[in-house]
Design an enzyme around this catalytic site. Structure first.
Site, PDB file in Angstrom:
ATOM      1  N   TYR A 149       0.849  -1.194   0.000  1.00  0.00           N
ATOM      2  CA  TYR A 149       0.000   0.000   0.000  1.00  0.00           C
ATOM      3  C   TYR A 149       0.886   1.248   0.000  1.00  0.00           C
ATOM      4  O   TYR A 149       0.678   2.183  -0.780  1.00  0.00           O
ATOM      5  CB  TYR A 149      -0.922   0.006   1.218  1.00  0.00           C
ATOM      6  CG  TYR A 149      -1.797   1.242   1.282  1.00  0.00           C
ATOM      7  CD1 TYR A 149      -2.943   1.342   0.504  1.00  0.00           C
ATOM      8  CD2 TYR A 149      -1.461   2.318   2.109  1.00  0.00           C
ATOM      9  CE1 TYR A 149      -3.736   2.483   0.537  1.00  0.00           C
ATOM     10  CE2 TYR A 149      -2.246   3.452   2.157  1.00  0.00           C
ATOM     11  CZ  TYR A 149      -3.381   3.539   1.370  1.00  0.00           C
ATOM     12  OH  TYR A 149      -4.153   4.672   1.408  1.00  0.00           O
ATOM     13  N   LYS A 153       1.106   4.186  -3.036  1.00  0.00           N
ATOM     14  CA  LYS A 153       0.851   5.605  -2.808  1.00  0.00           C
ATOM     15  C   LYS A 153       2.093   6.455  -3.066  1.00  0.00           C
ATOM     16  O   LYS A 153       1.987   7.613  -3.486  1.00  0.00           O
ATOM     17  CB  LYS A 153       0.336   5.818  -1.384  1.00  0.00           C
ATOM     18  CG  LYS A 153      -1.088   5.302  -1.178  1.00  0.00           C
ATOM     19  CD  LYS A 153      -2.071   5.953  -2.141  1.00  0.00           C
ATOM     20  CE  LYS A 153      -3.507   5.536  -1.894  1.00  0.00           C
ATOM     21  NZ  LYS A 153      -4.454   6.211  -2.817  1.00  0.00           N
TER      22      LYS A 153
END
Length: 284
Positions: A149, A153
Site C-alpha cells: 500500500y 501511494k
C-alpha cells in the site's frame, strides 16, 4: 455561465470521494460522481447538479464510457476538475503476500489512476483545470505490514508531482493530497481484508490488535465532511502541488522531512500499530 464540472472516482457512500462530491455540489459545481456500482452512491442520487456514473478504474472501456457520458451531458470536450480518489488498502507482511494481491492493489491505486488520467486528462487541459490525486502520508513513510500500500501511494505521489511540472505550461494545476487519518469505510479495520498467510507463516494476525485498532480508529480521524471541505477549498483557491490533510498528516511530514533515518526507524518500529498488528509465532 454553465457551472464548473468535476468528476470524482471512488465516490461510494462512507468514503472520501462521496464527501468530496457533496462538498463540490454544495459549492454549485456540476458533479459526476462515480463508483463501480450506482447503488453505492444512493445518498447522492436526488441532489441537483449531481450525475451518477458507473466507473471501474481497472477497465479502460469503463473509463472511456464515463468520459463519453461527461461529453454527452456537457456538450463539450472539457472537464474542469478530475479527482482521482479510487483506492483500496491491504495489510500483510511483505514476504508473505501473493504477487496477485500486489498487482491487484497497484491496478486500483496506481494504474487505475494513471489510466483515468490518460483518458480524461486532455479534457482537463482543454479547460485549463485541475487534476486532484488522492495519495496518502503512508507513501512517505515505511509503516510495517503496509509495504505494498505504501509503495502504491509513493508511486501516485511521484507520478502526480512529475505530471504537475509537465502540464503547468498549459495552465493546468495538479494537486496531490497526502491523506492522514480520515474517518472512512476504507480506514475502518473491519473493511480491510485480513492477509491470507501461507501455511507455516512466520507471522500470525492478532485478534487482540484488530479489536484494539478498530475501537480507536475514529477517535483519531478527521470527519470526512471536514476533510472534504478543506480539500475543496484548496482546489477552488487554486492550490497547486502537494498538501497534507487529515489527522497526523503534518506530523508525518515533520518525521519524514526533518528527522534522521535512525530516528524515523525507531518511531515507526515503536508505533503501537506496528507492534500489535502481528506476533512472530516462530523463527526460521
Amino acid at each position: 455561465m454553465a457551472p464548473k464540472t468535476v468528476l470524482i472516482t471512488g465516490a461510494s457512500e462512507g468514503g472520501i470521494g462521496n464527501a468530496l462530491a457533496l462538498a463540490f455540489q454544495q459549492r454549485g459545481l456540476r458533479v459526476f460522481a462515480t463508483a463501480r456500482s450506482l447503488s453505492k452512491m444512493d445518498n447522492l442520487s436526488k441532489l441537483p447538479n449531481m450525475v451518477l456514473l458507473e466507473l471501474d478504474v481497472t477497465s479502460r472501456q469503463s473509463i472511456e464510457a464515463a468520459a463519453a457520458a461527461v461529453r454527452s451531458h456537457t456538450g463539450e470536450e472539457k472537464l474542469d476538475i478530475l479527482v482521482n480518489n479510487s483506492g483500496q488498502s491491504y495489510v500483510g507482511p511483505a514476504l508473505d503476500t501473493s504477487i496477485e494481491k500486489v498487482r491487484g492493489l497497484f491496478d486500483v491505486n496506481f494504474f487505475g489512476l494513471v489510466e483515468t488520467t490518460l483518458v480524461l486528462g486532455m479534457m482537463v487541459v482543454a479547460a485549463k483545470g485541475t487534476i486532484v490525486n488522492i495519495s496518502s502520508v503512508l507513501g512517505h513513510t515505511h509503516m510495517p505490514w503496509l509495504a505494498y500500500y505504501n509503495a502504491s501511494k509513493a508511486a501516485v505521489d511521484l507520478f502526480s508531482e512529475t505530471l504537475r511540472l509537465e502540464i503547468a505550461p498549459f495552465g493546468v494545476k495538479v494537486l496531490t493530497v497526502a491523506v492522514g487519518g480520515v474517518e472512512t469505510n476504507m480506514s475502518n479495520t473491519a473493511n480491510v481484508a485480513p492477509p491470507e498467510l501461507s501455511e507455516g507463516s512466520l507471522w500470525a494476525v492478532t485478534e487482540k490488535y484488530l479489536a484494539k485498532r478498530a475501537a480507536k480508529e475514529h477517535r483519531w480521524a478527521t470527519p470526512p465532511a471536514v476533510f472534504a471541505e478543506r480539500v475543496v477549498r484548496d482546489v477552488l483557491n487554486g492550490t497547486n502541488g502537494r498538501v497534507y490533510r487529515g489527522v497526523g498528516a503534518t506530523a508525518v511530514w515533520i518525521v519524514t522531512t526533518l528527522l534522521p533515518g535512525w530516528l524515523k526507524d525507531k518511531l515507526v518500529a515503536n508505533n503501537e500499530v506496528a507492534n500489535n498488528k502481528f506476533d512472530i509465532v516462530r523463527k526460521p
